[in-house]
Structures are given as C-alpha cells and as structure tokens.
Design a protein around this motif. Structure first.
Motif, PDB file in Angstrom:
ATOM      1  N   ARG B  17      60.601  14.267  99.267  1.00 14.42           N
ATOM      2  CA  ARG B  17      60.280  14.943  98.020  1.00 14.42           C
ATOM      3  C   ARG B  17      58.787  14.701  97.800  1.00 14.42           C
ATOM      4  O   ARG B  17      58.370  13.609  97.473  1.00 14.42           O
ATOM      5  N   THR B  18      58.002  15.695  98.058  1.00 10.80           N
ATOM      6  CA  THR B  18      56.548  15.581  98.050  1.00 10.80           C
ATOM      7  C   THR B  18      56.008  14.490  97.115  1.00 10.80           C
ATOM      8  O   THR B  18      55.934  14.700  95.907  1.00 10.80           O
ATOM      9  N   PRO B  19      55.653  13.335  97.701  1.00 12.14           N
ATOM     10  CA  PRO B  19      55.092  12.287  96.869  1.00 12.14           C
ATOM     11  C   PRO B  19      53.659  12.670  96.479  1.00 12.14           C
ATOM     12  O   PRO B  19      53.014  13.463  97.162  1.00 12.14           O
ATOM     13  N   ARG B  20      53.214  12.105  95.394  1.00  6.47           N
ATOM     14  CA  ARG B  20      51.883  12.448  94.900  1.00  6.47           C
ATOM     15  C   ARG B  20      50.837  12.081  95.946  1.00  6.47           C
ATOM     16  O   ARG B  20      49.898  12.788  96.184  1.00  6.47           O
ATOM     17  N   ARG B  21      51.019  10.942  96.552  1.00  2.00           N
ATOM     18  CA  ARG B  21      50.119  10.525  97.604  1.00  2.00           C
ATOM     19  C   ARG B  21      50.979  10.044  98.754  1.00  2.00           C
ATOM     20  O   ARG B  21      51.990   9.403  98.548  1.00  2.00           O
ATOM     21  N   LEU B  60      67.544   5.446 108.971  1.00  2.00           N
ATOM     22  CA  LEU B  60      67.137   4.163 108.416  1.00  2.00           C
ATOM     23  C   LEU B  60      65.825   4.378 107.658  1.00  2.00           C
ATOM     24  O   LEU B  60      64.853   4.866 108.227  1.00  2.00           O
ATOM     25  N   HIS B  61      65.837   4.047 106.374  1.00  2.84           N
ATOM     26  CA  HIS B  61      64.633   4.211 105.563  1.00  2.84           C
ATOM     27  C   HIS B  61      64.038   2.845 105.228  1.00  2.84           C
ATOM     28  O   HIS B  61      64.758   1.966 104.750  1.00  2.84           O
ATOM     29  N   LEU B  62      62.756   2.704 105.470  1.00  9.42           N
ATOM     30  CA  LEU B  62      62.055   1.486 105.068  1.00  9.42           C
ATOM     31  C   LEU B  62      61.052   1.889 103.992  1.00  9.42           C
ATOM     32  O   LEU B  62      60.228   2.779 104.207  1.00  9.42           O
ATOM     33  N   ARG B  63      61.154   1.234 102.872  1.00  5.81           N
ATOM     34  CA  ARG B  63      60.244   1.569 101.788  1.00  5.81           C
ATOM     35  C   ARG B  63      59.826   0.278 101.102  1.00  5.81           C
ATOM     36  O   ARG B  63      60.643  -0.627 100.930  1.00  5.81           O
ATOM     37  N   GLY B  64      58.567   0.173 100.768  1.00  5.23           N
ATOM     38  CA  GLY B  64      58.115  -1.045 100.099  1.00  5.23           C
ATOM     39  C   GLY B  64      56.875  -0.773  99.298  1.00  5.23           C
ATOM     40  O   GLY B  64      56.171   0.212  99.525  1.00  5.23           O
ATOM     41  N   GLU B  65      56.627  -1.656  98.354  1.00  8.19           N
ATOM     42  CA  GLU B  65      55.450  -1.480  97.520  1.00  8.19           C
ATOM     43  C   GLU B  65      54.672  -2.782  97.467  1.00  8.19           C
ATOM     44  O   GLU B  65      55.270  -3.864  97.409  1.00  8.19           O
ATOM     45  N   ILE B  66      53.369  -2.682  97.492  1.00 11.42           N
ATOM     46  CA  ILE B  66      52.529  -3.870  97.373  1.00 11.42           C
ATOM     47  C   ILE B  66      52.678  -4.381  95.945  1.00 11.42           C
ATOM     48  O   ILE B  66      52.373  -3.665  94.990  1.00 11.42           O
ATOM     49  N   ALA B  67      53.226  -5.590  95.843  1.00  8.48           N
ATOM     50  CA  ALA B  67      53.530  -6.115  94.520  1.00  8.48           C
ATOM     51  C   ALA B  67      52.264  -6.518  93.779  1.00  8.48           C
ATOM     52  O   ALA B  67      52.162  -6.382  92.562  1.00  8.48           O
ATOM     53  N   GLU B  68      51.323  -7.002  94.544  1.00 14.82           N
ATOM     54  CA  GLU B  68      50.100  -7.512  93.938  1.00 14.82           C
ATOM     55  C   GLU B  68      49.108  -6.387  93.674  1.00 14.82           C
ATOM     56  O   GLU B  68      48.749  -5.648  94.575  1.00 14.82           O
ATOM     57  N   VAL B  81      42.659  -0.243 102.338  1.00 13.82           N
ATOM     58  CA  VAL B  81      44.073   0.018 102.088  1.00 13.82           C
ATOM     59  C   VAL B  81      44.151   0.852 100.819  1.00 13.82           C
ATOM     60  O   VAL B  81      43.842   0.386  99.732  1.00 13.82           O
ATOM     61  N   ARG B  82      44.514   2.100 100.990  1.00 10.47           N
ATOM     62  CA  ARG B  82      44.620   3.001  99.850  1.00 10.47           C
ATOM     63  C   ARG B  82      46.077   3.207  99.514  1.00 10.47           C
ATOM     64  O   ARG B  82      46.883   3.442 100.397  1.00 10.47           O
ATOM     65  N   GLY B  83      46.387   3.154  98.273  1.00  3.54           N
ATOM     66  CA  GLY B  83      47.771   3.346  97.880  1.00  3.54           C
ATOM     67  C   GLY B  83      48.526   2.034  97.937  1.00  3.54           C
ATOM     68  O   GLY B  83      48.026   1.036  98.449  1.00  3.54           O
ATOM     69  N   ARG B  84      49.718   2.045  97.416  1.00  6.45           N
ATOM     70  CA  ARG B  84      50.487   0.803  97.348  1.00  6.45           C
ATOM     71  C   ARG B  84      51.823   0.917  98.033  1.00  6.45           C
ATOM     72  O   ARG B  84      52.549  -0.049  98.148  1.00  6.45           O
ATOM     73  N   GLU B  85      52.164   2.116  98.489  1.00  7.55           N
ATOM     74  CA  GLU B  85      53.505   2.316  99.017  1.00  7.55           C
ATOM     75  C   GLU B  85      53.546   2.426 100.538  1.00  7.55           C
ATOM     76  O   GLU B  85      52.666   3.023 101.150  1.00  7.55           O
ATOM     77  N   TYR B  86      54.583   1.835 101.110  1.00 11.12           N
ATOM     78  CA  TYR B  86      54.833   1.978 102.544  1.00 11.12           C
ATOM     79  C   TYR B  86      56.118   2.777 102.710  1.00 11.12           C
ATOM     80  O   TYR B  86      57.062   2.604 101.937  1.00 11.12           O
ATOM     81  N   TYR B  87      56.137   3.605 103.735  1.00 11.98           N
ATOM     82  CA  TYR B  87      57.387   4.313 104.006  1.00 11.98           C
ATOM     83  C   TYR B  87      57.467   4.684 105.478  1.00 11.98           C
ATOM     84  O   TYR B  87      56.488   5.129 106.070  1.00 11.98           O
ATOM     85  N   ARG B  88      58.639   4.500 106.054  1.00 12.42           N
ATOM     86  CA  ARG B  88      58.868   4.967 107.415  1.00 12.42           C
ATOM     87  C   ARG B  88      60.369   5.124 107.620  1.00 12.42           C
ATOM     88  O   ARG B  88      61.150   4.382 107.029  1.00 12.42           O
ATOM     89  N   ALA B  89      60.739   6.079 108.440  1.00  9.62           N
ATOM     90  CA  ALA B  89      62.161   6.329 108.668  1.00  9.62           C
ATOM     91  C   ALA B  89      62.460   6.505 110.148  1.00  9.62           C
ATOM     92  O   ALA B  89      61.608   6.958 110.909  1.00  9.62           O
TER      93      ALA B  89
END
Lengths: 150, 131
Positions: B17-21, B60-68, B81-89
């Motif tokens: 679903r088209t993420p903003r970034r 398999l979906h891997l999703r994570g966000e930089i907490a800091e 490092v731009r953005g805070r989200e990681y994603y790979r499937a």
C-alpha cells in the motif's frame, strides 16, 4: 511538525532515486543504485548544546570498536564477523543462499562541527546503534538574542 | 541438493500500500542447514517492540522501525540513513514449517530460524559393512 531523520528538503530527488532504485532492483535484486553496502552508516545531528552522532553498526562487539575524537575529527573502526550470529559450529560457504551483509574490518573518519568539546564525550551502544553525544564549547554555543520591545 | 527457490525475495513496492516514503531494505544473509534456514537481517535501531515478523499467504514479512529518534531540538547535519522504517519480504516454499519460525533480535541483527518440515530433512543412511 517534529524534525527527525525523515526531514529532507530534496523530496523530489528522493522520489527520482526511489524510481531508479526500483528499476535497478528489477535488474539486480541485491544491490541498489548506491552500490556497495556502506558499513557503518552515520547520521549527525546538532542541537544548541551538543552534537549527536549515530553510528549504525549492527552486530558488533562494542568492546572491539575503536572510537576516538581528536579535536573535531571522529574516527570509528573495528571488525564485524557477519557469520558469528549464525550460531553454526562450522560455517560452510556453499550453504549460503544469499550473502549481503557486511563482513570484515571497517574504518570511517568524519569531521564534526568545530564547536565540539573533546572533553565532553559519551558513547553508548543501543540496539545496534552507537550513539555518541559530544558537548559544545561554551563560548561556541549559539546565543539566543532577545529582541526587546521598545 | 538441487537448486530450489526456497526463499525468494519478493519484488517490493507493487503490492505494498504505497507508503509515503519507501522503507529501507535491510541486507540479509540466508544460510541453509539440514534442519532449516537461518536468516540474518541488519536492522539497527529496531527493538523487540518495534519489530514485526509475520507470515501471510506464504510470504514472510519483516518490518521494523528505528525506535530511537533525536528530539525536535536536533537539526540534521549529515544523513546517510533516511527514514525510520525497514521492510523486506520473502516467499516461503512449502518445505518450511511456518508455524515454528523462531526469531531473536540482538544488537540490531534479526535472526530467524525457519525449520524444514520433517519429511524434507535429509535422512542419514547408515552404511553397514558386510563381513
């Protein structure tokens, strides 16, 4: 609106880069247009009182990372064994179906703003990020100038 | 062992679903053992709370966000490092037991163990010497 790493004045460039990335990934699923994996990646931020350096170094032994600040030059070096986390007794190279993570020695040097005070440094390793906080020399801090109403 | 596309990376973006970034794609290592696959993904800044690992329709979906995140008073000076989200499937083949995936996270490295279903494991055949 809060300012964080997503802040980017070059929104349009970002969009074009993403498009190019997608094109190139279609050709090669492993490498993006930016090429080789940079390790560690670094972000630097600055507030009125301090300079913050975020070193993205997942999977290193913090005891084996050399971090030094000389004047305003910050150096970080060390080694990462990407196979350590496998937890396998004997690693056989032919059993890798995919190997993209950085492995080996790394070394990076970066120049920080001149206002940093090498006497006021703290570093902490949190969730794979080395966060370095460096205070600024008192006389170099930006002073707020109040505008008085006459 | 014959070459199989056991863990095929999925083309990202199209089904998203088209993420903003666009989220960052973490580099991974995949290693095969007799019992299953070990997947390692570099996701610095991710905590167990900000990590999501799920299997849906054999993907398999891997999703994570930089907490800091630096506070509002911090102005970015230099950014790699731009953005805070990681994603790979990844698409999982039928030879894996999706119910028994084990995940651990240490120093920003996610380790997954994806076991093979019992019948897919190589069986050791004992060779007896005939006198």
């Amino acid at each position: 609106m809060p300012i964080n790493w997503t802040w980017d004045p070059f929104e349009e460039f970002e969009r074009i880069r993403a498009e190019l990335d997608r094109l190139l990934e279609w050709v090669s699923p492993v490498r993006s247009i930016r090429g080789e994996e940079i390790y560690p990646r670094i972000n630097v931020g600055e507030s009125a009182e301090e300079v913050l350096v975020y070193i993205f170094a997942p999977g290193v032994d913090p005891g084996k990372v050399e971090l030094s600040l000389e004047g305003n030059v910050l150096s970080v070096s060390g080694e990462r064994d990407s196979e350590a986390e496998l937890g396998v007794k004997e690693v056989r190279p032919e059993r890798f179906l995919r190997q993209e993570r950085f492995s080996g020695k790394f070394s990076r040097v970066l120049t920080l703003p001149e206002s940093v005070d090498p006497e006021k440094v703290e570093a902490e390793y949190r969730n794979g990020i080395i966060v370095v906080r460096i205070g600024k020399k008192a006389e170099r801090r930006a002073r707020k100038i109040e505008v008085k109403a006459s | 062992m014959a070459e199989r596309q056991e863990l095929a990376p999925r083309q990202e973006g199209r089904l998203e679903r088209t993420p903003r970034r666009r989220a960052m794609s973490p580099p991974v290592d995949v290693y095969e053992t007799d019992e299953g696959l070990i997947l390692l993904a570099d996701m610095p800044g991710v905590t167990p709370e900000s990590l999501e690992v799920k299997v849906e329709d054999n993907v398999l979906h891997l999703r994570g966000e930089i907490a800091e995140a630096p506070g509002e008073e911090v102005r970015p000076e230099y950014v790699e490092v731009r953005g805070r989200e990681y994603y790979r499937a990844f698409t999982l083949g039928p030879e894996f037991d999706q119910e028994k995936i084990e995940a651990t996270l240490k120093h920003g490295v996610l380790r997954l163990f994806i076991p093979k279903v019992e019948s897919e494991r190589p069986r050791r055949i004992e060779i007896r010497t005939v006198q």
